[in-house]
Write an enzyme that holds these catalytic residues in place. Structure first.
Site, PDB file in Angstrom:
ATOM      1  N   ASP A   1       0.872  -1.163   0.000  1.00 35.01           N
ATOM      2  CA  ASP A   1       0.000   0.000   0.000  1.00 35.01           C
ATOM      3  C   ASP A   1       0.908   1.210   0.000  1.00 35.01           C
ATOM      4  OD1 ASP A   1      -2.305   1.509   0.119  1.00 35.01           O
ATOM      5  OD2 ASP A   1      -2.249   1.612   2.298  1.00 35.01           O
TER       6      ASP A   1
ATOM      7  N   THR B   1       0.586   4.482   0.871  1.00 34.15           N
ATOM      8  CA  THR B   1       0.625   5.298   2.080  1.00 34.15           C
ATOM      9  C   THR B   1       1.090   4.455   3.263  1.00 34.15           C
ATOM     10  OG1 THR B   1      -1.224   6.567   1.233  1.00 34.15           O
ATOM     11  CG2 THR B   1      -0.699   6.831   3.562  1.00 34.15           C
TER      12      THR B   1
ATOM     13  N   ASP C   1      -1.606  -0.616   6.533  1.00 30.61           N
ATOM     14  CA  ASP C   1      -1.835  -0.104   7.885  1.00 30.61           C
ATOM     15  C   ASP C   1      -3.256   0.423   8.065  1.00 30.61           C
ATOM     16  OD1 ASP C   1      -1.694   2.110   6.295  1.00 30.61           O
ATOM     17  OD2 ASP C   1      -0.143   3.152   7.447  1.00 30.61           O
TER      18      ASP C   1
END
Length: 802
Positions: free
Chosen positions: A318, A320, A558
């Site tokens: 991912d 970010t 996250d």
């Protein structure tokens, strides 16, 4: 929580008929909490990160092979000198090492688990504070926001567009909208909105009380390595039992004049068949791996995750939190269609204030544009990764009401909107662009985005992680494919990946155009590296598509939108600052939030698997030659050539000590599948050659030596041959050579020469080479066996490649 209050619109102090003031429950008082604790109404489910000390001791001591060896050891203590009982002391020492190492790993894990433990926000006496899950009591009021895990069962008390994902419990992926009075189940998590709920069931009464415990438990199961070893041990048992029975009968018949000596030689034939140290060494290697990773702030929630990540050939990232740091900065505000920039700033400030739990993008806007105090939020729509936008309705303080949307431009705008080329140009620079649009419909309208009027572009700059480029380079060098899977614009994500020199960064795909058929999706995934506008369900589908093409997939993330994909991936990796839901389902948690720790985990897994494969060959070669020697003895009706002391010495020098060092050595070889086949293809020819060479020497020695101590001389010659062939097996396993590997092999050879040269060691181990002819014949036969080993293993490499 969204602010809802009476609005003073005319400055007179009189409120209009806006939304009523919402009473905010204060939660339990300190006295009420104390009463519940006294009654035992606490959330007392034991959440452990590892097995208990009792379980560790039991698992290491009470094994099938320890039981067999224990019985044989007791027998030997009665019928033979202490030298023949050394194998029992070795097992005690090995088991002790295993227990100590796993206890060290437990201590490391328990310490890390406390750091990464969930801290739900609990409201007591009107004050909200983070508490440990074990401190929650019945009736507590627990606040929730995006990504928070529901830790106990309860009933919704407050809800502000609260959407709960219960897929971990029910299998249904669609979020469930919750309203006051609705039931909350532990194990679910928040995907959008916020609220609070009252705990109605705590401890073992909760619906999914075991989920958190199971999700964070240190386990020793479900790995190819352990499954393979169990399979091998099962076959060894099947071979060992009939062979041992035949050996017992034959030795009692052959040595009917010396019962104790017959028993001693029978035990000497049975003990080396058992690869008892293999299981122990695997546990030790895993445990030390956990300790090493723990020092790097990496919490391994399931032991096989170390092994699993070493087998990974695709890592889905991912953007970010992995390639970029969590924070962002607003670099530009572009008003569109003649809108006043000052007014736009007020809108953005009010939008920031409307969300009590802003994501990174909104936090950057809050930092740049403080709230306009005269504006009040009357209704809000929290950001959802599925929608790609958030929204809010405001009373502007001058009697005007307005509704605004903030989110992905390519979602809020029509495909032919003239603003899109301008946005694409910004995305190509790796900038993140959000669109502020004024809605013409109510927030609860099903076609809310229709006819939305573009008002401004908010340009955000993402902070690249300084270590991301090196990490991507490591994976490229290791032939591990990296795929960036993000909810952001594909062009923008590709630009970020390009800045980090990620291979294939130029191949960007908008996930909205991905095929839905699994096979077609898998082909697109294999051919491209960067994917934008990916929905949470698509992330899950992408993991399944990659797995359908035989890939072992790791997923990092996250955010709450990563949970389903993390759960389905072969290895889920969560950041320590990630949502509680992601940490609950991930096998590995990077507590330091550093993506750069992943190469260490991969390297540790490769070290464990590569080295265990090496040492397993040593152990199983011994098992094969021990079984074959026993069969040859039974068939030939001769005395078994070895006493337990001889094979204890050989096992220690050619397997036990070297295996311990080899199992903990650096090893960067990529993990390969089919563990059992890869080990047995070497162990079988190695064991056959060692048994054949040893038995040939033994038969020749029986014809060469006569007299009262002929058996001792025959045993010494056979031991010499077996040691030399076993040493050559070790020498092959130790390749490629380094200074310490050469030193290790030489030290083991030197130790054996010492036994042959020192008189009291000769007596202790009953090893004395008699004459010149037979010892040199034994060396010649061993040399021929070593040549055969080289030829056989090279043929195996060509005929049965790994």
């Amino acid at each position: 929580m969204t602010q809802r209050a009476k609005i003073d619109t005319d400055g007179s102090g009189a409120a209009d008929t806006g939304p009523p003031v919402v009473h905010r429950p204060a939660g339990l008082t300190s006295a009420e909490v104390a009463e519940r604790v006294a009654r035992g109404e606490v959330n007392d489910v034991p959440v452990r990160s590892s097995r208990s000390t009792t379980e560790i001791v039991r698992a290491n001591v009470f094994t099938r092979f320890n039981a067999i060896i224990g019985v044989l050891w007791v027998i030997m203590l009665f019928v033979a000198p202490i030298q023949d009982s050394l194998f029992g002391f070795v097992i005690i020492a090995n088991t002790g090492i295993g227990i100590v190492q796993e206890l060290r790993a437990k201590k490391t894990l328990d310490g890390l688990a406390v750091i990464g433990e969930a801290k739900p926000t609990v409201r007591r006496d009107g004050v909200a504070a983070g508490l440990s899950t074990s401190e929650i009591v019945l009736g507590d009021l627990i606040e929730l926001g995006p990504g928070d895990k529901v830790v106990v069962d309860g009933e919704v008390a407050e809800a502000d567009s609260l959407e709960i994902d219960e897929s971990l419990l029910t299998g249904e992926a669609d979020p469930v909208v919750k309203k006051p009075g609705d039931r909350m189940m532990s194990g679910s998590f928040v995907v959008a909105g916020g609220g609070a709920f009252t705990a109605t069931k705590v401890g073992r009464e909760a619906y999914a009380a075991q989920l958190a415990e199971e999700a964070s438990r240190f386990t020793l199961v479900h790995s190819e390595l352990r499954t393979g070893i169990s399979t091998i041990l099962k076959y060894v048992t099947w071979m060992m039992v009939p062979t041992a029975i035949g050996l017992v009968i034959s030795q009692l018949v052959v040595k009917d004049d010396n019962f104790k000596d017959a028993i001693a030689r029978t035990v000497g034939g049975i003990v080396p068949m058992i690869p008892e140290g293999l299981v122990l060494l695997t546990s030790v290697a895993f445990a030390i791996g956990v300790i090493r990773l723990g020092r790097k702030q990496c919490l391994v929630q399931e032991l096989p995750a170390i092994e699993g990540l070493a087998r990974v050939d695709v890592v889905c990232l991912d953007k970010t939190g992995t390639l970029t740091e969590g924070g962002m900065d607003v670099t530009e505000l572009r008003a569109l269609n003649g809108n006043d920039e000052t007014y736009v700033r007020k809108v953005l400030g009010a939008l920031g204030e409307s969300d009590p739990r802003p994501n990174a993008s909104l936090q950057a806007i809050i930092d740049a544009y403080p709230d306009a105090v005269e504006w009040r939020c009357t209704e809000s729509l929290p950001f959802s990764s599925a929608r790609k936008y958030s929204g809010a309705s405001f009373s502007e303080g001058d009697g005007e009401n307005s509704t605004w949307l903030l989110g992905a431009p390519d979602v809020l705008l029509k495909t032919d909107d003239p603003t899109l080329p301008e946005i694409d140009h910004l995305n190509e620079q790796g900038l993140r662009v959000l669109l502020l649009a004024r809605a013409t419909r109510e927030l609860d309208s099903p076609d809310l985005t229709a006819d939305a009027r573009p008002t401004a572009l908010v340009v955000l700059e993402q902070r690249l992680r300084p270590d991301a480029a090196d990490t991507l380079s490591y994976f490229a060098d290791q032939k591990v494919a990296t795929k960036v899977v993000s909810g952001d614009n594909a062009v923008s994500v590709g630009a970020v990946a390009g800045k980090l020199n990620m291979p294939g960064a130029e191949n960007t795909v908008d996930a909205r155009r991905l095929p839905t058929e699994r096979e077609d999706m898998a082909k697109v995934l294999d051919e491209n590296a960067v994917f934008g506008r990916v929905t949470p369900q698509q992330k899950r589908d992408m993991v399944a598509a990659l797995q359908s093409h035989g890939h072992t997939v790791a997923m990092t993330g996250d955010g709450v939108n990563d949970v389903l994909a993390l759960k389905d991936a072969d290895i889920g990796v969560s950041m320590g600052s990630g949502s509680e839901a992601t940490k609950a389902v991930a096998q590995i948690v990077l507590l330091n939030n550093s993506f750069a720790t992943l190469p260490s985990v991969v390297a540790e897994g490769r070290r464990v698997i590569g080295n265990i494969t090496r040492v397993a060959t040593l152990f199983l070669t011994k098992t094969v030659y021990s079984v074959l020697l026993a069969i040859l003895v039974v068939v030939s009706q001769v005395e078994y050539p070895f006493l337990p002391r001889h094979l204890t010495l050989l096992s220690t020098l050619t397997i036990g000590v070297p295996a311990f060092f080899l199992a903990l050595a650096p090893n960067k070889e990529r993990a390969k599948p089919h563990f059992v086949r890869r080990v047995m293809r070497y162990a079988i020819p190695g064991g056959v050659i060692a048994a054949a060479a040893t038995f040939t020497t033994y038969l020749l020695a029986r014809h060469h030596y006569t007299g009262t101590d002929a058996l001792g001389a025959e045993t010494s010659a056979a031991t010499l041959t077996l040691f030399l062939v076993s040493m050559w097996v070790l020498a092959i396993i130790a390749r490629p050579y380094t200074w310490w590997r050469i030193t290790l092999v030489a030290a083991m050879a030197g130790a054996f020469l010492l036994v042959l040269a020192v008189p009291w060691l000769q007596d202790f181990f009953a090893l004395k080479l008699v004459g010149v002819t037979m010892p040199w014949t034994a060396v010649a036969i061993a040399a021929a066996g070593c040549v055969l080993l080289e030829v056989a293993w090279r043929w195996v490499d060509r005929r049965f490649p790994a």
